[in-house]
Motif scaffolding. Structure first.
Motif, short mmCIF file in Angstrom:
data_model
loop_
_atom_site.label_atom_id
_atom_site.label_comp_id
_atom_site.label_asym_id
_atom_site.label_seq_id
_atom_site.Cartn_x
_atom_site.Cartn_y
_atom_site.Cartn_z
N ARG A 1 -59.52 0.12 29.13
CA ARG A 1 -60.47 -0.97 28.91
C ARG A 1 -60.48 -1.41 27.44
O ARG A 1 -60.63 -2.59 27.14
CB ARG A 1 -61.87 -0.56 29.36
CG ARG A 1 -61.92 -0.35 30.88
CD ARG A 1 -63.29 -0.06 31.39
NE ARG A 1 -64.01 -1.32 31.38
CZ ARG A 1 -65.33 -1.40 31.42
NH1 ARG A 1 -66.06 -0.32 31.49
NH2 ARG A 1 -65.92 -2.58 31.40
N GLU B 195 -57.51 -3.64 26.87
CA GLU B 195 -57.72 -4.95 27.49
C GLU B 195 -58.94 -5.69 26.90
O GLU B 195 -59.29 -6.76 27.38
CB GLU B 195 -57.92 -4.78 29.00
CG GLU B 195 -56.67 -4.32 29.73
CD GLU B 195 -55.60 -5.39 29.74
OE1 GLU B 195 -55.87 -6.48 30.28
OE2 GLU B 195 -54.51 -5.14 29.20
N LYS C 11 -62.05 -4.93 27.19
CA LYS C 11 -63.03 -5.05 28.27
C LYS C 11 -64.19 -4.07 28.14
O LYS C 11 -65.01 -3.97 29.04
CB LYS C 11 -62.36 -4.83 29.64
CG LYS C 11 -61.23 -5.79 29.94
CD LYS C 11 -61.73 -7.20 30.11
CE LYS C 11 -60.58 -8.10 30.50
NZ LYS C 11 -60.89 -9.51 30.36
#
Length: 179
Positions: A71, A74, A76
């Motif tokens: 994450r 990315e 995120k």
């Protein structure tokens, strides 16, 4: 597409008295197993994945730590800036660890004074002198010993993932104590 599948199935003939069997794309007739399906999907996934992500997913770290690292790569993770961008009201955009800059993924894990101290201690423990890269995927890829074996580099990847996870967990502990 559903219509095409329906037409294809209607044209198929089933011979009575013959055993039904699975046919694999890989090697003709074979017995179906969950493992064979998993291996087929994994090969397809790895063929279409970035080498960085293949190294990450093969990492022997705790699965929750690998997920945090993925994450992070990315962008995120629920940093204060990312939460704000998603429309979540946050009390401040400032970093939970240092309070000096906006809490982005790059700042929180690589530029924050706390994170820099953690990485510096980690590099010292490993006996390595580096100028760390601030782009997440490059930092992960840099955190390895080029001439070393894949086994040794796998251990280094695991260390990187666990350090990232601990920085994230420390940040979350600080936030939970503030509430």
């Amino acid at each position: 597409m559903a219509n095409q599948l329906s037409q294809h199935l209607l044209k198929a003939r089933v011979a009575s008295g013959e055993l039904d069997s699975w046919i694999s794309k890989e090697g003709g007739f074979q017995t179906f197993s969950v493992n064979s399906a998993h291996n087929l999907v994994r090969k397809d996934f790895e063929a279409n994945s970035s080498p960085i992500f293949c190294k990450l997913w093969r990492c022997k770290a705790v699965p929750s730590a690998v997920l945090i690292a993925w994450r992070l790569m990315e962008n995120k993770l629920a940093t204060r800036v990312n939460l704000s961008r998603r429309g979540v009201l946050v009390d401040s955009l400032m970093c939970s660890l240092c309070g000096k800059e906006e809490e982005t993924c790059t700042h929180l894990f690589f530029d924050c004074s706390f994170a820099r101290q953690v990485w510096c201690l980690c590099y010292r423990w490993l006996g390595v002198l580096v100028v760390p890269h601030f782009e997440t995927k490059n930092n992960f890829d840099q955190f390895r010993m080029s001439p070393a074996s894949e086994t040794v580099n796998s251990v280094w990847n695991t260390i990187w993932v666990e350090v990232v996870s601990e920085i994230w967990n420390h940040r979350n502990n600080i936030i939970s104590k503030e509430e």
